[in-house]
Design an enzyme around this catalytic site. Structure first.
Site, PDB file in Angstrom:
ATOM      1  N   LYS A  82      24.743  14.691 -10.017  1.00 15.83           N
ATOM      2  CA  LYS A  82      24.486  13.350  -9.027  1.00 15.83           C
ATOM      3  C   LYS A  82      25.521  12.395  -9.788  1.00 15.83           C
ATOM      4  O   LYS A  82      25.977  11.623  -8.736  1.00 15.83           O
ATOM      5  CB  LYS A  82      23.244  12.640  -9.484  1.00 15.83           C
ATOM      6  CG  LYS A  82      22.860  11.464  -8.944  1.00 15.83           C
ATOM      7  CD  LYS A  82      21.431  11.224  -8.650  1.00 15.83           C
ATOM      8  CE  LYS A  82      21.243   9.915  -7.953  1.00 15.83           C
ATOM      9  NZ  LYS A  82      19.844   9.508  -7.583  1.00 15.83           N
ATOM     10  N   GLU A 100      13.917  18.537  -6.906  1.00 12.25           N
ATOM     11  CA  GLU A 100      14.997  17.764  -6.976  1.00 12.25           C
ATOM     12  C   GLU A 100      16.302  18.725  -7.664  1.00 12.25           C
ATOM     13  O   GLU A 100      17.354  18.846  -7.281  1.00 12.25           O
ATOM     14  CB  GLU A 100      15.173  16.612  -7.421  1.00 12.25           C
ATOM     15  CG  GLU A 100      14.044  15.498  -6.713  1.00 12.25           C
ATOM     16  CD  GLU A 100      14.590  14.983  -5.501  1.00 12.25           C
ATOM     17  OE1 GLU A 100      15.585  15.351  -5.118  1.00 12.25           O
ATOM     18  OE2 GLU A 100      13.789  14.322  -4.707  1.00 12.25           O
ATOM     19  N   ARG A 123      27.110  11.020  -0.633  1.00 14.82           N
ATOM     20  CA  ARG A 123      25.973  10.776  -1.305  1.00 14.82           C
ATOM     21  C   ARG A 123      24.894  11.263  -0.246  1.00 14.82           C
ATOM     22  O   ARG A 123      23.543  11.571  -0.903  1.00 14.82           O
ATOM     23  CB  ARG A 123      25.695   9.209  -1.597  1.00 14.82           C
ATOM     24  CG  ARG A 123      24.802   9.101  -2.411  1.00 14.82           C
ATOM     25  CD  ARG A 123      24.657   7.588  -3.408  1.00 14.82           C
ATOM     26  NE  ARG A 123      23.523   7.455  -4.166  1.00 14.82           N
ATOM     27  CZ  ARG A 123      23.415   6.683  -5.119  1.00 14.82           C
ATOM     28  NH1 ARG A 123      24.176   5.642  -5.396  1.00 14.82           N
ATOM     29  NH2 ARG A 123      22.367   6.460  -5.760  1.00 14.82           N
ATOM     30  N   HIS A 139      10.617  13.081   4.149  1.00 15.22           N
ATOM     31  CA  HIS A 139      10.108  11.854   4.272  1.00 15.22           C
ATOM     32  C   HIS A 139       8.987  11.924   5.613  1.00 15.22           C
ATOM     33  O   HIS A 139       8.158  11.018   5.281  1.00 15.22           O
ATOM     34  CB  HIS A 139      11.227  10.999   4.558  1.00 15.22           C
ATOM     35  CG  HIS A 139      11.888  10.556   3.334  1.00 15.22           C
ATOM     36  ND1 HIS A 139      13.284  10.293   3.337  1.00 15.22           N
ATOM     37  CD2 HIS A 139      11.440  10.466   2.101  1.00 15.22           C
ATOM     38  CE1 HIS A 139      13.726   9.949   2.068  1.00 15.22           C
ATOM     39  NE2 HIS A 139      12.531  10.178   1.202  1.00 15.22           N
ATOM     40  N   HIS A 144       6.366  13.466  -3.089  1.00 20.31           N
ATOM     41  CA  HIS A 144       7.805  13.695  -2.521  1.00 20.31           C
ATOM     42  C   HIS A 144       8.585  14.954  -2.880  1.00 20.31           C
ATOM     43  O   HIS A 144       9.094  15.245  -1.726  1.00 20.31           O
ATOM     44  CB  HIS A 144       8.630  12.492  -3.406  1.00 20.31           C
ATOM     45  CG  HIS A 144      10.192  12.363  -3.084  1.00 20.31           C
ATOM     46  ND1 HIS A 144      10.464  11.986  -1.718  1.00 20.31           N
ATOM     47  CD2 HIS A 144      11.249  12.676  -3.896  1.00 20.31           C
ATOM     48  CE1 HIS A 144      11.792  12.121  -1.906  1.00 20.31           C
ATOM     49  NE2 HIS A 144      12.273  12.670  -2.797  1.00 20.31           N
ATOM     50  N   HIS A 152      15.114  15.979   2.754  1.00 15.69           N
ATOM     51  CA  HIS A 152      14.419  14.571   2.518  1.00 15.69           C
ATOM     52  C   HIS A 152      14.157  14.100   4.036  1.00 15.69           C
ATOM     53  O   HIS A 152      13.191  13.453   3.952  1.00 15.69           O
ATOM     54  CB  HIS A 152      15.348  13.707   1.805  1.00 15.69           C
ATOM     55  CG  HIS A 152      15.304  13.931   0.337  1.00 15.69           C
ATOM     56  ND1 HIS A 152      15.692  15.012  -0.260  1.00 15.69           N
ATOM     57  CD2 HIS A 152      15.061  12.928  -0.572  1.00 15.69           C
ATOM     58  CE1 HIS A 152      15.536  14.916  -1.553  1.00 15.69           C
ATOM     59  NE2 HIS A 152      15.082  13.723  -1.594  1.00 15.69           N
ATOM     60  N   ARG A 186      18.980 -14.562 -11.496  1.00 10.61           N
ATOM     61  CA  ARG A 186      20.146 -14.053 -10.622  1.00 10.61           C
ATOM     62  C   ARG A 186      20.809 -12.493 -11.394  1.00 10.61           C
ATOM     63  O   ARG A 186      22.236 -12.423 -11.100  1.00 10.61           O
ATOM     64  CB  ARG A 186      21.226 -15.149 -10.791  1.00 10.61           C
ATOM     65  CG  ARG A 186      20.650 -16.207  -9.788  1.00 10.61           C
ATOM     66  CD  ARG A 186      21.847 -17.070  -9.430  1.00 10.61           C
ATOM     67  NE  ARG A 186      21.315 -17.840  -8.346  1.00 10.61           N
ATOM     68  CZ  ARG A 186      20.759 -19.005  -8.635  1.00 10.61           C
ATOM     69  NH1 ARG A 186      20.887 -19.508  -9.873  1.00 10.61           N
ATOM     70  NH2 ARG A 186      20.280 -20.033  -7.805  1.00 10.61           N
ATOM     71  N   GLU A 203      26.848   4.986  -0.657  1.00 14.54           N
ATOM     72  CA  GLU A 203      26.701   5.769   0.258  1.00 14.54           C
ATOM     73  C   GLU A 203      27.376   5.607   1.447  1.00 14.54           C
ATOM     74  O   GLU A 203      26.885   5.383   2.772  1.00 14.54           O
ATOM     75  CB  GLU A 203      25.020   5.843   0.596  1.00 14.54           C
ATOM     76  CG  GLU A 203      24.378   7.033   0.889  1.00 14.54           C
ATOM     77  CD  GLU A 203      22.905   6.680   0.866  1.00 14.54           C
ATOM     78  OE1 GLU A 203      22.208   7.382  -0.043  1.00 14.54           O
ATOM     79  OE2 GLU A 203      22.209   6.248   1.663  1.00 14.54           O
ATOM     80  N   ASN A 242      20.270  13.965   0.406  1.00  8.03           N
ATOM     81  CA  ASN A 242      19.229  13.945   1.476  1.00  8.03           C
ATOM     82  C   ASN A 242      18.835  15.315   1.662  1.00  8.03           C
ATOM     83  O   ASN A 242      17.966  15.377   2.794  1.00  8.03           O
ATOM     84  CB  ASN A 242      19.571  13.052   2.403  1.00  8.03           C
ATOM     85  CG  ASN A 242      19.594  11.390   1.793  1.00  8.03           C
ATOM     86  OD1 ASN A 242      19.000  11.185   0.940  1.00  8.03           O
ATOM     87  ND2 ASN A 242      20.043  10.671   2.398  1.00  8.03           N
ATOM     88  N   LYS A 265      20.373   2.808  -7.557  1.00  6.86           N
ATOM     89  CA  LYS A 265      19.674   2.352  -6.634  1.00  6.86           C
ATOM     90  C   LYS A 265      18.071   1.849  -7.184  1.00  6.86           C
ATOM     91  O   LYS A 265      17.376   2.540  -7.940  1.00  6.86           O
ATOM     92  CB  LYS A 265      19.279   3.541  -5.770  1.00  6.86           C
ATOM     93  CG  LYS A 265      20.160   3.768  -4.568  1.00  6.86           C
ATOM     94  CD  LYS A 265      19.700   4.642  -3.524  1.00  6.86           C
ATOM     95  CE  LYS A 265      20.704   5.287  -2.584  1.00  6.86           C
ATOM     96  NZ  LYS A 265      20.274   6.158  -1.733  1.00  6.86           N
TER      97      LYS A 265
END
Ligand SMILES: NC(=O)c1ccc[n+]([C@@H]2O[C@H](COP(=O)([O-])OP(=O)(O)OC[C@H]3O[C@@H](n4cnc5c(N)ncnc54)[C@H](O)[C@@H]3O)[C@@H](O)[C@H]2O)c1
Ligand SMILES: [Zn+2]
Length: 329
Positions: free
Chosen positions: A223, A181, A238, A249, A261, A245, A117, A233, A242, A139
Site C-alpha cells: 500500500k 484485503e 491507486r 460495494h 466489507h 471493490h 483548521r 488517486e 479497488n 484517506k
C-alpha cells in the site's frame, strides 16, 4: 520493523509505519507530536485498550469514545467528539490518537483535518483491516445517508503504530474480514505474498506471530508503494487497490451493509479473476466466494452503473488475469 513512507510536495510529510509485537506499551515514549493527546476510540476498543493507554500517557491525555460500528461513522459523531474536545480545551498544539479499527481511524482522521483548521494525528490500528489498509494512505472520512465515505479529506498521519498482539481480542469474523484485503494485495501486486498466504493460512488464522507479522508488513509495504506514487488517486495506480471493490460495494449496498466489507470484496474479486486458486484460498480462509442468494448479476450491474453515472465516470475495471498483476480496463 520500520516502514518509511516518503511524501514530499509543499512540505515534508513523510512518516513511519512501525510494526512490532507489544508496541502499544512503547507508544508513550515514541510520541512527540503534541502537548496533549486526545485518544479517540470506539466503545469496545476504548474499554479494551483506550483506558490503559491514557493511563500510561498520564495527565496530558484524555479518552474520547463513541458507540462502536459503522453506523457511528457520520457527522453527528464528529461534532460530538469535537464538542467534548473543546470542553477539555484541546487546541492546535495537541494531537489526536486514532485507536481502533477503520471506523475509528476514518472518524478521528477527519476530526484531525477540521478541528481548529487541522491538528496532527497518529494511527494506532487495532483491527486487521485497519492494520493492513485503512491506517495507511491518509484517506479520512465519514458516511452520509446517501452513501458511504461521501465526506472526507486526504490527511497523512504523523506515524502509524501497529501492534499485532492487539488482534488477540479481535472477533474471528473481523479478522477474516481483514484477510480479504491481504489476499487482494497478493492478487494485484505480489505473487509471492499470495503463495505465502496459501501456504501459511492456518498459522495466520491462529495468529502465529511470525506469519502474522509478515503479512501485515508485506501489505503495508504494497500500500505504501502505491500511495507514494499516487497519493491522491490521480494516476490510476491507486485504483488497483479497488480490485474486487466495485462489485463488492454494490453487494454491500444491496445487502444493506449486513455483509462485511471484506466479505463483499472477496465475492467481487472472484468475479474479476478467473484463477481457481483465488476461490480456493478465500474458501479456506472462511470468506464467501459466491454472490448471495436473492441478488442477481443484473442488480449488481444496475447499482454499479448508477454509481458511476452519478460520479460522471467511465466504468473502469480492475482485472487480475495472472495472480500478482492487476490491469485496468
Ligand atoms: N481510509 C481508508 O483508506 C479505508 C480503507 C479501507 C476501509 N476503510 C473503512 O474502514 C472501516 C471498516 O474498518 P473495520 O473493519 O476495522 O471496522 P471497525 O472499526 O468497526 O472494527 C470492527 C469491529 O471490531 C472491533 N475491534 C477493533 N479492534 C478490536 C480489537 N483489537 N479487539 C476487539 N475488538 C476490536 C470494533 O470495536 C468493531 O466492533 C469502514 O468504515 C471502511 O470504509 C477506510
Ligand atoms: Zn477495501
Amino acid at each position: 520493523m520500520i516502514i518509511p513512507v516518503k511524501l514530499k510536495k509543499k512540505e515534508d510529510r513523510s512518516y513511519k509505519i512501525i510494526v512490532e509485537d507489544g508496541l502499544i506499551d512503547r507508544i508513550p515514549s515514541l510520541l512527540n507530536y503534541g502537548v496533549r493527546y486526545a485518544v479517540i476510540a470506539d466503545s469496545k476498543v476504548g474499554k479494551l485498550y483506550g483506558q490503559k493507554l491514557v493511563k500510561r500517557l498520564g495527565k496530558k491525555a484524555k479518552l474520547f469514545t463513541f458507540p462502536h460500528g459503522e453506523r457511528s461513522k457520520n457527522l453527528f459523531t464528529v461534532e460530538a467528539l469535537c464538542k467534548k474536545m473543546l470542553k477539555e480545551n484541546f487546541d492546535r498544539h495537541d494531537c489526536i490518537i486514532a485507536l481502533g479499527g477503520g471506523v475509528t481511524g476514518d472518524i478521528a482522521g477527519f476530526v484531525s483535518s477540521i478541528y481548529m483548521r487541522g491538528i496532527p494525528y497518529v494511527q494506532v490500528p487495532t483491527s486487521l483491516l485497519a492494520m493492513v489498509d485503512s491506517s495507511v494512505g491518509g484517506k479520512t472520512g465519514v458516511d452520509m445517508e446517501e452513501g458511504k465515505n461521501l465526506l472526507g479529506t486526504f490527511l497523512q498521519p504523523k506515524a502509524v503504530y501497529i501492534d499485532p498482539l492487539l488482534l488477540k481480542t479481535l472477533p474471528k469474523k473481523h479478522f477474516v474480514n481483514g484477510m480479504a484485503e491481504v489476499v487482494k494485495y497478493g492478487c494485484i501486486k505480489s505473487k509471492s505474498l499470495f503463495r505465502y498466504i496459501s501456504k501459511n493460512y492456518e498459522k495466520i488464522l491462529t495468529l502465529e506471530p511470525k506469519p502474522l507479522n509478515k503479512i501485515i508488513v508485506q501489505s503495508c509495504k504494497i500500500k505504501r508503494d502505491i500511495v507514494e506514487k499516487d497519493e491522491h488517486e490521480k494516476l490510476g495506480l491507486r485504483m488497483c487497490l479497488n480490485f474486487g471493490h466495485t462489485i463488492g460495494h454494490a453487494i454491500e449496498k444491496l445487502t444493506d451493509y449486513t455483509i462485511l466489507h471484506g466479505e463483499a470484496v472477496a465475492i467481487g474479486m472472484v468475479q474479476m479473476c478467473r484463477d481457481k486458486r483465488l476461490t480456493e484460498l478465500l474458501k479456506k480462509i472462511g470468506l464467501p466466494t459466491k454472490i448471495p442468494k436473492g441478488i442477481k448479476k443484473s442488480h449488481i450491474l444496475e447499482v454499479i452503473k448508477k454509481d458511476k453515472k452519478k460520479k460522471g465516470k467511465k466504468i473502469m475495471h480492475v482485472l487480475v488475469k495472472k495472480i500478482g498483476k492487476a490491469i485496468l480496463k
